[in-house]
Design an enzyme around this catalytic site. Structure first.
Site: not given
Length: 288
Positions: A127, A186, A267-269
């Site tokens: 990230s 997220m 997802g984002h994680g």
């Protein structure tokens, strides 16, 4: 003098207790120390065989080095891993001067490597850490061996307005409910995220404010073309900050030595949702 990250005095003990609780669940032997930089004291967690090839880890925004809890065992079997707490973010580093530019970020990283007696290292970021890893590869090509960037913040595509607004809302109104809702937004499946890491993130957001002026941003074509290091890019197929396919396509056009993968059911994680899949890709890439 850098402002404290803590919203209130009592927030320091609450956050440090949550940080230590997560670190205690690392299932490998580790060392915790500080190195001095021109921007303050940087906290470093080291694991893996001394003298092995170095791998530097850079955490996501609002998290800390403890977030590598589910990855550290695999990564430290063959590599000497250094997980860095980025100064100014919510962690155990102590900033004395604010980082205000990409050049400052690079100077901080160079200072850390010097203090660790590392001329060059493999660099892996998630990230915001993925954004930093790209910046280091661009500005410090002689100090980055191989580069691993995981769902890098902005960098390859401009972030969606909804992602920015949801992030802002969770920071301004940090109730446990709002933060948990943001985690679920997220993630492809928030139930996969370790409960101790989730707890630390909630405590961090409720009791601390990141003191960072350099936010993840869109990197130009010219910047990406300057990356000399072999690069691994991993993005979840349910990424919410931007279109993951568009990000991979653009990276393929401008990063010279790229190996890119879309990670299913994430997802984002990505590292929190699919840690074993991430570790497999990372180790295969590093061992090429």
């Amino acid at each position: 003098m850098q402002k404290t990250i803590y919203r209130k005095k009592e927030g320091e003990s609450l956050f440090k207790e949550a940080y230590d609780r997560t670190l205690q669940e690392w299932d490998v032997p580790y060392g915790s120390s500080y190195v001095n930089t021109r921007f303050g004291r940087t906290h470093v967690i080291a694991a893996g065989p001394k003298g092995a090839e170095p791998l530097v880890l850079l955490h996501g925004f609002g998290f800390s080095s403890t977030m590598w809890k589910d990855n550290i065992k695999d990564l430290s079997e063959q590599y000497r891993v250094y997980a860095l707490d980025f100064v100014g973010d919510i962690n155990r580093s102590v900033a004395t001067k604010q980082i205000e530019s990409k050049a400052d970020c690079a100077n901080w990283f160079s200072d850390v490597l010097d203090e660790l007696h590392l001329h060059k290292a493999n660099v892996m970021g998630m990230s915001y850490g993925g954004f930093l890893a790209l910046v280091f590869a661009i500005l410090l090509p002689n100090r980055v061996d191989k580069l691993i960037t995981i769902c890098p913040g902005a960098s390859l595509q401009k972030q969606k307005k909804q992602f920015f607004l949801r992030s802002l809302h969770a920071g301004i109104f940090p109730s446990a409910q709002n933060i948990d809702r943001f985690i679920r937004y997220m993630s492809a499946d928030a139930s996969k995220i370790d409960s101790t890491i989730r707890y630390q993130f909630i405590v961090a957001m409720q009791n601390c404010i990141p003191r960072i002026k350099v936010f993840a941003s869109y990197l130009t074509d010219d910047e990406l073309q300057k990356i000399e290091a072999p690069t691994l890019l991993l993005i979840g197929n349910h990424e919410v900050q931007y279109n993951p396919n568009a990000a991979i396509e653009r990276a393929g056009r401008f990063i010279p030595k790229l190996d890119a993968h879309l990670i299913k059911d994430a997802g984002h994680g990505v590292t929190l949702e699919q840690p074993q899949v991430v570790d497999q890709h990372v180790l295969q890439f590093l061992q090429k």
